[in-house]
Design an enzyme around this catalytic site. Structure first.
Site: not given
Ligand code: GUN
Length: 298
Positions: A54, A98, A121
């Site tokens: 990311k 996350q 998100d």
């Molecule tokens: N963990 C795995 N995929 C995601 C996601 O799209 N967003 C978040 N916040 N955590 C994740």
């Protein structure tokens, strides 16, 4: 029929290129550089890889990446304090915590603490509510990527029968809402659905997000259906040697490819789309926060 492959690597690169163009316009015309903050609590190896990717892709798109790696013993109060600080930081347009979080943290409370306008998100109840009522909020990244792939493959989705297998807050439920917004006739199925095979056989669009390796069999897929496989499951692969594993989706890819008109592979299908749409959501959030119509950037 042999299905055409919907290539998530190619598609996500297109999305990232568009994001980079939008970011350049935001800088040039508005003197704004979008900022995305990611909080990682603990040392889960998969999450570490994800967060690293990311950060790299955020920087490549021309945005500012803020990374906060907090120790596993971080308390609820400390995490809330971090989120609250980012909520009021003008350099931060998007906040992502996350998931999964360690057991001593109340995940829902943390998600609700994120300012809805910075919730890239789309997990905050304000944003899930806006999605359900046709409002303008932040939409979860993975389902948004799936809808883009479906529209690119099929054009209009209006009137088509769609089934979503899986009912998670992150994928299944928002996916169903997005398909409904595209005027599909939507069925939400899950691991306890009776006669799942018959339900899937009726569908023109199958979105699999149930988290069970190859649960959806090839002969369940209607001729000409489009299959989007969100599942990423690691299974033993003794045929590759002792102790070896491989990744499979929630759909029997080989079998489904014989009936579907188009299908996403695993890996290389939906997976790469999630981060690309996260970057796109950060641009959208930045625009909304600054009273800019995202369409005006293009
Ligand atoms: N963990 C795995 N995929 C995601 C996601 O799209 N967003 C978040 N916040 N955590 C994740």
């Amino acid at each position: 029929m042999t299905a055409s492959i919907i290539d998530g690597k190619v598609f996500s690169q297109k999305v990232r290129d568009e994001v980079a163009r939008d970011v350049a316009r935001l800088k040039k015309d508005h003197n704004i550089t979008p900022g995305l903050a990611v909080i990682l609590l603990g040392e889960d190896p998969a999450s570490q890889v994800y967060v690293r990717n990311k950060a790299k892709q955020t920087a490549e798109a021309g945005m500012t990446s803020f990374e906060f790696k907090l120790p596993p013993e971080t308390t609820q109060e400390e995490l809330l304090a971090k989120v609250n600080a980012l909520n009021v930081d003008p350099a931060v347009n998007g906040i992502l915590v996350q998931l999964p979080l360690p057991n001593h943290i109340d995940e829902a409370a943390i998600i609700e603490a994120i300012a809805p306008a910075k919730d890239v998100d789309g997990f905050h109840v304000i944003n899930t509510g806006l999605l359900a009522t046709g409002g303008k909020g932040m939409v979860p990244c993975t389902p948004l990527g799936c809808i883009m792939m479906l529209k690119d493959t099929l054009g209009s989705l209006s009137g088509r029968r769609a089934i979503v297998v899986g009912r998670s807050n992150i994928v299944g439920k928002p996916m169903a809402q997005l398909l409904l917004a595209e005027s599909c006739t939507v069925t939400i199925a899950h691991s306890r659905t009776q006669d799942l095979a018959d339900e899937v056989r009726r569908a023109d669009i199958v979105v699999a997000a149930v988290g069970r390796p190859e649960m959806i069999k090839g002969d369940w897929i209607k001729k000409g259906a489009v299959v989007i496989d969100v599942g990423i499951n690691r299974i033993d692969a003794p045929e590759r040697g002792e102790g070896k594993t491989r990744l499979v989706g929630d759909v029997d890819f080989e079998g489904a490819s014989k009936n579907a008109s188009a299908i996403t592979p695993v890996p290389g299908g939906v997976g790469p789309m999630t981060i690309a749409l996260l970057l796109a959501n950060t641009v959208t959030a930045t625009c909304y926060q600054n009273g800019i119509d995202p369409a005006s950037l293009r």
